[in-house]
Design a protein around this motif. Structure first.
Motif, PDB file in Angstrom:
ATOM      1  N   VAL A   1       4.552  48.668  27.925  1.00 15.38           N
ATOM      2  CA  VAL A   1       3.368  47.854  28.136  1.00 15.38           C
ATOM      3  C   VAL A   1       2.246  48.781  28.561  1.00 15.38           C
ATOM      4  O   VAL A   1       2.400  49.613  29.447  1.00 15.38           O
ATOM      5  N   ARG A   2       1.122  48.622  27.940  1.00 11.84           N
ATOM      6  CA  ARG A   2      -0.017  49.482  28.234  1.00 11.84           C
ATOM      7  C   ARG A   2      -1.138  48.658  28.838  1.00 11.84           C
ATOM      8  O   ARG A   2      -1.525  47.634  28.298  1.00 11.84           O
ATOM      9  N   VAL A   3      -1.651  49.093  29.983  1.00 10.76           N
ATOM     10  CA  VAL A   3      -2.800  48.453  30.613  1.00 10.76           C
ATOM     11  C   VAL A   3      -4.004  49.316  30.291  1.00 10.76           C
ATOM     12  O   VAL A   3      -4.018  50.506  30.584  1.00 10.76           O
ATOM     13  N   SER A   4      -5.009  48.712  29.661  1.00 10.42           N
ATOM     14  CA  SER A   4      -6.113  49.493  29.110  1.00 10.42           C
ATOM     15  C   SER A   4      -7.075  50.053  30.148  1.00 10.42           C
ATOM     16  O   SER A   4      -7.665  51.086  29.931  1.00 10.42           O
ATOM     17  N   HIS A   5      -7.251  49.392  31.276  1.00 12.66           N
ATOM     18  CA  HIS A   5      -8.170  49.867  32.292  1.00 12.66           C
ATOM     19  C   HIS A   5      -7.410  50.043  33.601  1.00 12.66           C
ATOM     20  O   HIS A   5      -6.487  49.299  33.885  1.00 12.66           O
ATOM     21  N   THR A   6      -7.822  51.008  34.413  1.00 19.58           N
ATOM     22  CA  THR A   6      -7.119  51.259  35.662  1.00 19.58           C
ATOM     23  C   THR A   6      -7.251  50.108  36.642  1.00 19.58           C
ATOM     24  O   THR A   6      -6.407  49.929  37.486  1.00 19.58           O
ATOM     25  N   ASN A   7      -8.303  49.297  36.527  1.00 22.96           N
ATOM     26  CA  ASN A   7      -8.463  48.176  37.446  1.00 22.96           C
ATOM     27  C   ASN A   7      -7.827  46.890  36.909  1.00 22.96           C
ATOM     28  O   ASN A   7      -7.821  45.881  37.581  1.00 22.96           O
ATOM     29  N   GLU A   8      -7.280  46.940  35.693  1.00 20.15           N
ATOM     30  CA  GLU A   8      -6.600  45.784  35.115  1.00 20.15           C
ATOM     31  C   GLU A   8      -5.166  45.738  35.635  1.00 20.15           C
ATOM     32  O   GLU A   8      -4.446  46.732  35.592  1.00 20.15           O
ATOM     33  N   LYS A   9      -4.769  44.587  36.137  1.00 20.55           N
ATOM     34  CA  LYS A   9      -3.442  44.466  36.736  1.00 20.55           C
ATOM     35  C   LYS A   9      -2.390  44.127  35.685  1.00 20.55           C
ATOM     36  O   LYS A   9      -2.636  43.350  34.774  1.00 20.55           O
ATOM     37  N   LEU A  10      -1.230  44.725  35.840  1.00 21.38           N
ATOM     38  CA  LEU A  10      -0.076  44.411  35.019  1.00 21.38           C
ATOM     39  C   LEU A  10       0.541  43.138  35.572  1.00 21.38           C
ATOM     40  O   LEU A  10       0.849  43.063  36.762  1.00 21.38           O
ATOM     41  N   LYS A  11       0.707  42.111  34.733  1.00 25.54           N
ATOM     42  CA  LYS A  11       1.253  40.836  35.187  1.00 25.54           C
ATOM     43  C   LYS A  11       2.761  40.831  34.966  1.00 25.54           C
ATOM     44  O   LYS A  11       3.232  41.006  33.837  1.00 25.54           O
ATOM     45  N   ILE A  12       3.499  40.626  36.052  1.00 28.25           N
ATOM     46  CA  ILE A  12       4.955  40.637  36.024  1.00 28.25           C
ATOM     47  C   ILE A  12       5.463  39.275  36.468  1.00 28.25           C
ATOM     48  O   ILE A  12       5.046  38.761  37.506  1.00 28.25           O
ATOM     49  N   LEU A  13       6.384  38.717  35.697  1.00 25.76           N
ATOM     50  CA  LEU A  13       7.052  37.469  36.079  1.00 25.76           C
ATOM     51  C   LEU A  13       8.486  37.792  36.434  1.00 25.76           C
ATOM     52  O   LEU A  13       9.213  38.393  35.632  1.00 25.76           O
ATOM     53  N   ILE A  14       8.895  37.400  37.638  1.00 24.80           N
ATOM     54  CA  ILE A  14      10.276  37.551  38.074  1.00 24.80           C
ATOM     55  C   ILE A  14      10.878  36.157  38.149  1.00 24.80           C
ATOM     56  O   ILE A  14      10.411  35.315  38.909  1.00 24.80           O
ATOM     57  N   ALA A  15      11.903  35.913  37.351  1.00 24.95           N
ATOM     58  CA  ALA A  15      12.599  34.630  37.337  1.00 24.95           C
ATOM     59  C   ALA A  15      13.977  34.849  37.955  1.00 24.95           C
ATOM     60  O   ALA A  15      14.848  35.463  37.348  1.00 24.95           O
ATOM     61  N   GLU A  16      14.149  34.350  39.161  1.00 28.67           N
ATOM     62  CA  GLU A  16      15.374  34.607  39.933  1.00 28.67           C
ATOM     63  C   GLU A  16      15.631  33.432  40.861  1.00 28.67           C
ATOM     64  O   GLU A  16      14.752  33.028  41.621  1.00 28.67           O
ATOM     65  N   ASP A  17      16.849  32.882  40.810  1.00 25.46           N
ATOM     66  CA  ASP A  17      17.177  31.723  41.651  1.00 25.46           C
ATOM     67  C   ASP A  17      17.685  32.110  43.030  1.00 25.46           C
ATOM     68  O   ASP A  17      17.697  31.289  43.937  1.00 25.46           O
ATOM     69  N   ASN A  18      18.069  33.359  43.219  1.00 23.87           N
ATOM     70  CA  ASN A  18      18.525  33.821  44.532  1.00 23.87           C
ATOM     71  C   ASN A  18      17.312  34.312  45.321  1.00 23.87           C
ATOM     72  O   ASN A  18      16.655  35.270  44.922  1.00 23.87           O
ATOM     73  N   SER A  19      17.029  33.655  46.450  1.00 28.19           N
ATOM     74  CA  SER A  19      15.793  33.962  47.189  1.00 28.19           C
ATOM     75  C   SER A  19      15.755  35.393  47.715  1.00 28.19           C
ATOM     76  O   SER A  19      14.698  36.024  47.715  1.00 28.19           O
ATOM     77  N   LEU A  20      16.882  35.937  48.139  1.00 30.52           N
ATOM     78  CA  LEU A  20      16.898  37.318  48.632  1.00 30.52           C
ATOM     79  C   LEU A  20      16.602  38.293  47.493  1.00 30.52           C
ATOM     80  O   LEU A  20      15.796  39.223  47.649  1.00 30.52           O
ATOM     81  N   ASN A  21      17.233  38.084  46.345  1.00 29.39           N
ATOM     82  CA  ASN A  21      16.964  38.943  45.183  1.00 29.39           C
ATOM     83  C   ASN A  21      15.506  38.842  44.735  1.00 29.39           C
ATOM     84  O   ASN A  21      14.906  39.836  44.331  1.00 29.39           O
TER      85      ASN A  21
END
Length: 72
Positions: A1-21
């Motif tokens: 994944v390439r982010v074109s500008h240094t101030n552009e944030k990479l969007k990450i989705l974490i799908a996890e049912d265990n709250s500690l994980n």
């Protein structure tokens, strides 16, 4: 994944049912990729909604995520 500008944030989705994980994953990604915005989902339905609402660049999903049903 390439982010074109240094101030552009990479969007990450974490799908996890265990709250500690989920907490640990968010901490790890925030430290590894400080210029990121992390979204979370605790089940399959939330994961699909987060995907639709935020169009993440990358998704990390638990392989046995509950409530993941076919959505048309």
């Amino acid at each position: 994944v390439r982010v074109s500008h240094t101030n552009e944030k990479l969007k990450i989705l974490i799908a996890e049912d265990n709250s500690l994980n989920l907490i640990l994953s968010k901490i790890i990604f925030s430290q590894l990729i400080p210029n990121s915005e992390v979204f979370e989902a605790k089940n399959g339905v939330e994961a699909i909604e987060q995907y639709k609402n935020h169009a993440p660049d990358i998704i990390f999903m638990d392989i046995q995520l509950p409530d993941l049903h076919r959505v048309d």
